[in-house]
Design an enzyme around this catalytic site. Structure first.
Site, mmCIF file in Angstrom:
data_model
loop_
_atom_site.group_PDB
_atom_site.id
_atom_site.type_symbol
_atom_site.label_atom_id
_atom_site.label_comp_id
_atom_site.label_asym_id
_atom_site.label_seq_id
_atom_site.Cartn_x
_atom_site.Cartn_y
_atom_site.Cartn_z
ATOM 1 N N ASP A 359 0.832 -1.194 0.000
ATOM 2 C CA ASP A 359 0.000 0.000 0.000
ATOM 3 C C ASP A 359 0.873 1.253 0.000
ATOM 4 O OD1 ASP A 359 -2.651 1.394 0.556
ATOM 5 O OD2 ASP A 359 -1.524 1.983 2.350
ATOM 6 N N GLU A 396 1.830 -0.411 -5.041
ATOM 7 C CA GLU A 396 0.883 0.645 -5.386
ATOM 8 C C GLU A 396 1.753 1.891 -5.546
ATOM 9 O OE1 GLU A 396 -3.316 2.524 -3.794
ATOM 10 O OE2 GLU A 396 -1.746 2.112 -2.323
#
Length: 701
Positions: A359, A396
Site C-alpha cells: 500500500d 501501489e
C-alpha cells in the site's frame, strides 16, 4: 507477583521466541532508560501476575533489550512499559504509564486499543503529567506463538510465474460474512475458517491467486464516525491501519483463543495451496494507527518515536504525513528497514504466503526528509532479499503526498498496480473520443511505461476496479459516488471515476439499460483477460457485486461490502463468461507474453481499422481491432464503442484456416462465449457486424 527465573537472553531473536525451557524476549529502544515486561494470566486481566525489569547491564546489548524467562511458553500473555525522555520537540515521547504492544508480537488477544484509550481520554487520564497507570480493561495483550507447533504437511509457497497469474482481490471477512454465503456462524461465517468453504468458487473461475485486503492486526474501532442514516457506529473495515506487523487479525478467526488466529490463518493458506491457489497479502508498512502528534501511544511511539517515524528536522513534535493518515513510517532508517524485512520474511517462511501488494509503496522509497533517491534502500533490499527472491512484490506506486511512480517505480523485479491501464480502459469502453490509441498501448502491455527501463509487460498489474473505488457493476450504473452513509457528507472518495450510468442512476428495471450495462461489463472483462500483463479482478465483479454507488466503503462492515452470494446464481451467465475468458487466457500463450512485441516481427500483433486496413491512429476514435498470432493460434479482437453498429472487414487468414466466433458480448448467455471446441464458424469470412457497444473475439483455425 510471582518470582521469575530470568537469564540474559539473546539480542538477535526479535520479539518473543519459544526455546527449550522458556521464551526469549527482545525489543529495540535506543533512548529508553527503563524497560519492564509484564505477564498476565488471562486475556481479560486488568492486573499483571508477574513482571521483570530489564537490567541494562545484563539484559541490554547496544540498543536491544533482551531476556530469557524460564518456564514460559506458547500462549504466554505479555505487555511492556518503557521509560525515557518525554521531549516532543526532540522527537521523544516515552511514557511509562502506557502499556505497550511488542512490535514483533505474532498474535494479540481480543481487545481494542482505541476503546481503551478513548475511555481514558474521557475520564481525563490520558496526559503524561497525571501519572495514572493505563486502564487495561479493554486493551489487548501480546501472545507468545510457537510456529514449530503447526503441521504444514510439506506445504510450500506456490510461487507461480507472473505470466500465469490471475489475481482476485477480496476481503477475508466480507467474502463469507453474509448469510447468503450459506455458511453458518458455527461453520465460521466471515472468518479464515469460513473462507475455506468458498474456495471452490475461486477454483471454478480459474483464479490462481487471491489478494487479501489487510489481515495484519488492526483495530476496527479507530473510526469515530456514525452512519447518519442509521445512527450506527462506523468502523475501519478495510484495515489500512496496521498495529501488528507479524500478527494475523484476531477478529477474523473463528478460534478466539490466544494464538487461534495464527493457527487458523495457516490452515487457510495450507488449504488454498492444496487447491492450487496462491495467497498475496495487501500490506501497510507506510504508516501505523498511532496517528499524528494528537494520536495514540501503544507501540512504535512508546519504544522509539524518533526512529520509527519520519519527523520534521526542526519541529520533531510533529509528523511527516505522506500517507494522509497522520504519520509516516521512517522506512529507510536501517533499524526500521531491518524490521520490515524481518516481517516480510516471517510471513513467507512461517505463514507460507506467496506475495505482497504494498500500500502507498512510494512512501517505501522516501528518506526521512521526504526525498526519493534513485535507489531507495528498502525497495532494493526487498527486491534482492534471498528469502523473498521468488515472492511476488507488487507496488501501489504512489502516495498521498503527490508522488506518482506508475512506470518508474525503482527496481526491475517490482510489478506495479497500473493506474493508467485502469483509467485508459475505462475511457475507451465508456466510448470517449480519441481514446483508442491509449487503449491499444495498454492492452499491448504498456510499453510506453516499462520498455525503456528494460522491464517486461509483467511489470503491469492490469485492473479495471479494485477495493478503492466503484465495483464493476457500479462503474456502469452510476455517474456519481454515493457515500452518504460514510458519515462524511459524501466528501470522501474520488470524484473522478470515469463511470457512466447508461441513462439511469443506480439499479434499473429497464431491460435495455441493464442489457447495455451487462454488455459493457463483459467488454471490460474481455480486455482485462486478453491484455498483456497480469490481470487483477475485484472480487465479486464476476457476479455484479454492488456497493450501491459507494466508492469508498472503507467503513462499511455490512451488506454494502459483503458478498451477496445470491448474485452468483442470478448472474450465472456472467460468471460463466468470466470463467471462459480466464480459461482462454490460460490456454493461449499469446495472451501471456513475457516480452514486448517486436518491431521486427509485425506478424505477432497487427492493428486494423474497420475496413481491414492499417489504422490512422490520429483519427482513430471509437473502434479498435487487432490480430494476435503465435505458432499455435490466430485471434482477432475488436471493439465498437460507438452508438452505431458497424460492418467490419476481417483480416485474411492463411489458406485452410477459417474464423470461428469465441466471444460476442452483444449475445446473451450462453451464446456470448463459446467454450473451447464449441466455437462457431462464421458464415461470412470477410465481414462481421459488430453491434454498438460490443466486443468480439474470433479464433482462426
Amino acid at each position: 507477583m510471582g518470582e521469575l527465573i530470568v537469564q540474559s537472553g539473546n539480542p538477535l531473536l526479535s520479539g518473543a521466541t519459544v526455546m527449550d525451557g522458556g521464551v526469549n524476549f527482545t525489543v529495540y529502544s535506543k533512548n529508553a532508560t527503563r524497560v519492564v515486561i509484564y505477564f498476565f494470566d488471562r486475556d481479560d486481566a486488568v492486573q499483571p501476575s508477574e513482571s521483570y525489569e530489564f537490567d541494562p547491564v545484563t539484559n541490554k546489548t547496544g540498543d536491544l533489550w533482551h531476556c530469557f524467562v524460564q518456564g514460559k511458553g506458547e500462549g504466554t500473555l505479555y505487555l511492556y512499559r518503557v521509560d525515557g525522555p518525554y521531549v516532543p520537540p526532540e522527537g521523544h515521547r516515552f511514557n511509562f504509564v502506557k502499556y505497550l504492544l511488542d512490535p514483533c508480537a505474532k498474535a494479540f488477544t481480543r481487545g481494542s486499543v482505541f476503546r481503551s484509550y478513548n475511555k481514558q481520554r474521557a475520564s481525563g487520564l490520558a496526559g503524561i503529567q497525571n501519572g495514572e497507570l493505563q486502564d487495561l480493561s479493554d486493551f489487548p495483550k501480546c501472545v507468545v506463538v510457537d510456529d514449530k507447533n503447526f503441521d504444514w504437511e510439506g506445504d510450500k509457497p506456490l510461487n507461480y510465474p507472473l505470466k500465469d497469474t490471475v489475481i482476485y482481490e477480496t476481503h477475508v471477512k466480507g467474502f463469507t460474512a453474509s448469510e447468503t454465503s450459506g455458511i453458518s456462524v458455527e461453520e465460521g461465517r466471515g472468518t479464515y475458517k469460513g473462507f475455506q468453504k468458498k474456495i471452490q468458487h475461486l477454483k471454478d473461475l480459474g483464479i490462481t491467486s487471491v489478494e487479501l485486503l489487510p489481515i495484519f492486526e488492526f483495530d476496527e474501532n479507530e473510526n469515530g464516525n456514525e452512519n447518519p442514516r442509521t445512527g450506527l457506529k462506523l468502523v475501519n473495515y478495510w484495515g489500512y491501519s496496521t498495529i501488528g506487523f507479524f500478527a494475523p487479525k484476531t477478529s477474523y478467526a473463528y478460534d478466539q483463543t490466544p494464538g487461534g488466529a495464527v493457527r487458523e490463518f495457516k490452515e487457510l493458506v495450507k488449504v488454498l495451496h492444496k487447491e492450487g491457489i496462491e495467497v498475496i497479502l495487501d500490506v501497510v508498512y507506510n504508516h501505523t494507527a498511532e496517528g499524528n502528534e494528537n494520536g495514540y501511544t501503544f507501540m512504535f511511539r512508546g519504544f522509539e518515536n524518533s526512529v520509527y517515524y519520519s519527523l520534521p528536522e526542526y519541529e520533531k513534535q510533529y509528523y511527516m504525513n505522506y500517507s494522509g493518515c497522520g504519520n509516516t513510517v521512517n522506512c529507510n532508517h536501517p533499524v526500521v528497514r531491518r524490521f520490515i524485512i524481518e516481517s516480510l520474511r516471517y510471513w513467507v517462511m512461517e505463514m507460507h504466503v506467496d506475495g505482497f501488494r504494498f500500500d502507498l509503496a512510494s512512501i517505501l522509497c522516501r528518506e526521512a526528509n521526504g526525498h526519493i533517491p534513485a535507489n531507495p534502500p528498502l525497495v532494493c533490499a526487498i527486491a534482492e532479499d534471498p528469502v523473498l527472491s521468488r515472492t511476488k512484490i507488487i507496488a501501489e506506486p504512489w502516495d498521498a503526498a503527490g508522488c506518482y511512480q506508475v512506470g518508474s517505480f525503482p527496481g526491475k523485479r517490482w510489478s506495479e498496480w497500473n493506474g493508467k491501464y485502469r483509467d485508459d480502459m475505462r475511457r475507451f469502453i465508456r466510448g470517449d473520443e480519441g481514446t483508442a490509441t491509449l487503449a491499444a498501448t495498454r492492452l499491448a502491455g504498456s510499453s510506453d511505461l516499462y520498455k525503456a527501463a528494460d522491464r517486461s509487460p509483467l511489470a503491469s498489474i492490469n485492473f479495471i476496479t479494485a477495493h478503492d473505488g466503484f465495483t464493476l457493476n457500479d462503474l456502469v450504473s452510476y455517474n456519481h459516488k454515493h457515500n452518504e452513509d460514510n458519515g462524511e457528507e459524501n466528501r470522501d472518495g474520488s470524484d473522478d471515476n470515469l463511470s457512466y450510468n447508461h441513462g439511469y442512476e443506480g439499479e434499473s428495471e429497464n431491460p435495455k439499460i441493464e442489457a447495455l450495462r451487462l454488455k459493457k461489463i463483459k467488454n471490460f472483462m474481455v480486455y482485462l483477460m486478453t491484455s498483456q500483463g497480469v490481470p487483477m479482478m475485484l472480487g465479486g465483479d464476476e457476479m455484479r457485486r454492488t456497493q450501491g454507488g459507494n466508492n469508498n466503503a472503507y467503513c462499511q462492515d455490512s451488506e454494502v461490502s459483503w458478498f451477496d452470494w445470491t448474485l452468483a446464481e442470478k448472474n450465472a451467465g456472467l460468471v460463466r463468461f468470466v470463467k471462459g475468458l480466464i480459461a482462454l487466457r490460460k490456454n493461449n500463450a499469446c495472451f501471456r507474453r513475457e516480452t514486448f512485441f517486436s518491431e521486427e516481427n509485425r506478424q505477432e500483433l497487427t492493428w486494423y481499422d474497420r475496413n481491414g486496413k492499417n489504422p490512422d491512429w490520429n483519427g482513430s476514435n471509437r473502434f479498435l481491432s487487432y490480430k494476435l498470432s503465435d505458432e499455435k493460434s490466430d485471434f482477432y479482437i475488436a471493439s465498437n464503442t460507438d452508438i452505431y453498429d458497424l460492418t467490419i472487414t476481417l483480416p485474411t487468414l492463411p489458406i485452410g484456416k477459417n474464423w470461428y466466433r469465441v466471444v460476442d458480448t452483444s449475445f446473451e448467455s450462453p451464446d456470448d462465449f463459446c467454450m473451447e471446441g464449441t466455437e462457431e464458424q462464421l458464415m461470412d469470412q470477410k465481414r462481421y457486424v459488430l453491434i454498438s457497444g460490443s466486443s468480439v473475439i474470433l479464433i482462426g483455425k
